[in-house]
Design an enzyme around this catalytic site. Structure first.
Site, short mmCIF file in Angstrom:
data_model
loop_
_atom_site.label_atom_id
_atom_site.label_comp_id
_atom_site.label_asym_id
_atom_site.label_seq_id
_atom_site.Cartn_x
_atom_site.Cartn_y
_atom_site.Cartn_z
N LYS A 141 71.45 1.75 33.96
CA LYS A 141 70.68 2.81 33.32
C LYS A 141 71.39 3.29 32.06
O LYS A 141 72.60 3.18 31.96
CB LYS A 141 70.55 4.01 34.28
N ARG A 152 63.27 0.63 46.95
CA ARG A 152 62.30 -0.09 47.77
C ARG A 152 62.97 -1.17 48.61
O ARG A 152 62.51 -1.49 49.71
CB ARG A 152 61.20 -0.67 46.86
N1 BES Z 1 66.06 6.42 41.43
C1 BES Z 1 65.22 5.84 40.45
C2 BES Z 1 63.96 6.68 40.18
C3 BES Z 1 64.20 8.05 39.61
C4 BES Z 1 64.19 8.27 38.25
C5 BES Z 1 64.39 9.12 40.45
C6 BES Z 1 64.39 9.53 37.75
C7 BES Z 1 64.60 10.40 39.95
C8 BES Z 1 64.60 10.61 38.61
C9 BES Z 1 64.79 4.45 40.89
O1 BES Z 1 65.72 3.76 41.64
C10 BES Z 1 64.56 3.66 39.65
O2 BES Z 1 65.50 3.40 38.97
N2 BES Z 1 63.31 3.28 39.41
C11 BES Z 1 62.96 2.53 38.26
C12 BES Z 1 62.08 1.37 38.71
C13 BES Z 1 61.88 0.32 37.67
C14 BES Z 1 63.18 -0.41 37.42
C15 BES Z 1 60.82 -0.62 38.16
C16 BES Z 1 62.22 3.44 37.30
O3 BES Z 1 61.50 4.35 37.76
O4 BES Z 1 62.42 3.29 36.09
MN MN Z 2 67.11 2.71 40.49
#
Ligand code: BES
Ligand code: MN
Ligand code: ZN
Length: 497
Positions: free
Chosen positions: A275, A349
């Site tokens: 990230k 997931r």
């Molecule tokens: N934990 C994150 C989602 C999230 C983002 C929770 C901001 C709380 C605040 C999750 O694991 C994630 O990174 N999701 C990605 C999925 C994508 C890579 C398909 C997302 O939402 O960008």
């Molecule tokens: Mn994630």
């Protein structure tokens, strides 16, 4: 530096510390309040006129050192038009009342009376719940404070009411829920260097003191079960994954349980699909779903809920490392289905896939509800007001929605369907772990649905509601503890025999 708050119940003739009373629109007071305000004459009416205070819902008027009354401060909180007041309004008003007590005050008395008269025991408990949640702060890492942030070492707040025995009885039950929310907030606020999977498992295990059966599965046990998806997420971390299974058997012996499953990613860097730095610190809260499940189990055990419940949390840390899983890797889940890992940041997931399958297979629950800070996309869709609901069962979704209206932890149903499902088909494995930019929250839910078979199931995407919560009358903390009150209510209204 932690301060302690003592909540109690008393009668209308015991006045100690800051006095908080309620009035409805047009400055109407209840009889006990009128009586206590008698010595100040029309002081409060003049103050109200000067401040244009009329008693609108959740507004407040402050009168410092009121002549004639032996209190340091008198606070009048407006209830608005009283006929409209629901449980969620009482909780909110309790929060407003607590918020008007200066943090340095050692004592306060809140008059649990509206213009229509004294509140019933249950209503007083709702006020107290709002007060308790409003008073919550996560301050265990503060070693010093600025002068104006100095709190009373001990604060005692008493709710004056018509029958303190009834209020105490109602509170004994509601307090369990309040404690559950506080536990969920604490766990979520805790930084990831302190709360890694092993430590989280230890804290969940502490619930044994309430009579819960708690099992902790380690890596060897999960390997044996074939949980390749969960283990793949955790393999880049110095902290080993854990799977915690908590059970509360308050229902009929042998009756099928209901099950709650939480995403417990103690820190989500994104892994190799790392990230951006901006805001990454918030990913210490990527275990809010698991925190909610633990808070809920505590609440249900504390009030000795008459139901059999399983709570399960998959605990991992998602890190980039020489041992970490790569984009393109293919993992085999416990269900036997294979997953092509397109993006290591879609890790929640993968964790839930194995936990959902395991709990479904082992316990054959009446239904499963999972909670997860699963996608950023749910915030794009719903903001921070509603959590997303995905379900294969209309009745369960409807019940959840009703519980949401009652507790003010609201949910909004999102669609599922074969058109969305096929987006995550993979050319070389059974599925991919991401479906691209469109419908991100839905394709994540479709992924989960592939692991629940025909069991009634709800997925709650709480990425928007659990973290970085907007400041409300009952929460000033970064973490809201979202879901504990909602699910406690669902269980109470529909599943206790
Ligand atoms: N934990 C994150 C989602 C999230 C983002 C929770 C901001 C709380 C605040 C999750 O694991 C994630 O990174 N999701 C990605 C999925 C994508 C890579 C398909 C997302 O939402 O960008
Ligand atoms: Mn994630
Ligand atoms: Zn995540």
């Amino acid at each position: 530096m932690t301060n302690s708050l003592k909540l109690g119940f008393t009668s209308f003739d015991r006045l100690r510390g800051v006095l908080v009373v309620f009035c409805s629109e047009g400055l109407k007071f209840g009889p006990a309040t009128q009586k206590v305000l008698l010595p100040i004459g029309d002081l409060h009416r003049r103050a109200a006129a000067a401040d244009r205070f009329t008693g609108k819902k959740a507004s407040a008027l402050d009168i410092i050192a009121p002549t004639g009354l032996n209190v340091p401060r008198l606070v009048i909180v407006g209830t608005g038009k009283e006929r409209e007041l629901k449980e969620r309004d009482l909780v909110r008003l309790g929060g407003v009342a607590m918020g008007k007590i200066p943090i340095a005050a050692p004592q306060a008395t809140i008059f649990a009376e509206f213009a229509g008269g004294a509140l019933k025991g249950e209503q007083v408990a709702h006020l107290a719940l709002g007060g308790r949640l409003r008073a919550y702060t996560f301050d265990r890492y503060k070693t010093k404070r600025k002068e104006d942030e100095e709190r009373a070492k001990k604060m005692e707040v008493n709710f004056a009411c018509a029958g303190s025995a009834a209020a105490e009885k109602a509170w004994a039950r509601t307090m369990g829920v309040a404690d559950g929310v506080v536990l969920a907030r604490d766990l979520t606020n805790e930084p990831a260097n302190v709360l890694y999977p092993g430590e989280f498992a230890r804290r969940a295990s502490a619930l044994r003191r309430l009579g819960l059966i708690v099992e902790v599965l380690d890596v060897a046990a999960m390997k044996k079960l074939g949980m390749g998806a969960l283990l793949g997420v955790g393999q880049g971390s110095a902290h080993e994954p854990k799977l915690v299974v908590m059970r509360w058997n308050g229902g009929k012996r042998g009756a099928d349980p209901i099950a709650f499953i939480g995403k417990g990613v103690c820190f989500d860097t994104g892994g190799i699909s790392i990230k951006p730095a901006q805001g990454m610190e918030d990913m210490k809260g990527d275990m809010a779903g698991a925190a909610c499940v633990v808070g809920l189990m505590q609440a249900l055990a504390a009030r000795k809920a008459k139901v059999n419940v399983v709570g399960a949390i998959g605990l991992v840390e998602n890190m980039p490392d020489g041992k970490a899983q790569r984009p393109g890797d293919i993992v085999t889940t416990m269900s036997g289905q294979t997953v092509e890992v397109i993006n290591t940041d879609a890790e929640g997931r993968l964790v839930l896939a194995d936990v959902l399958h395991y709990i479904n297979k082992r316990f054959k629950p009446k239904f499963m509800i999972d909670l997860a800070t699963l996608t950023g996309a749910i915030m794009v869709a719903l903001g921070q007001e509603y959590a997303g609901v995905f379900s294969n069962d209309d009745k369960l979704a409807e019940r959840l929605s009703k519980a949401g209206e009652a507790t003010d932890e609201r949910v909004w149903r999102m669609p599922l369907g074969p058109e969305y499902d096929k987006i995550i088909d993979s050319k070389i494995a059974d599925m991919k772990n991401t479906g691209g930019r469109f419908a991100g929250s839905i394709t994540a839910a479709q992924f989960l649905q592939r692991f629940v078979s025909k069991t009634p199931w709800v997925h709650l995407d709480i990425a928007g509601t659990a973290l970085g919560s907007p400041q409300t009358d009952i929460n000033k903390s970064w973490s809201s503890g979202w879901g504990v009150r909602l699910l406690d209510r669902l269980v109470e209204d529909y599943y206790e025999r």
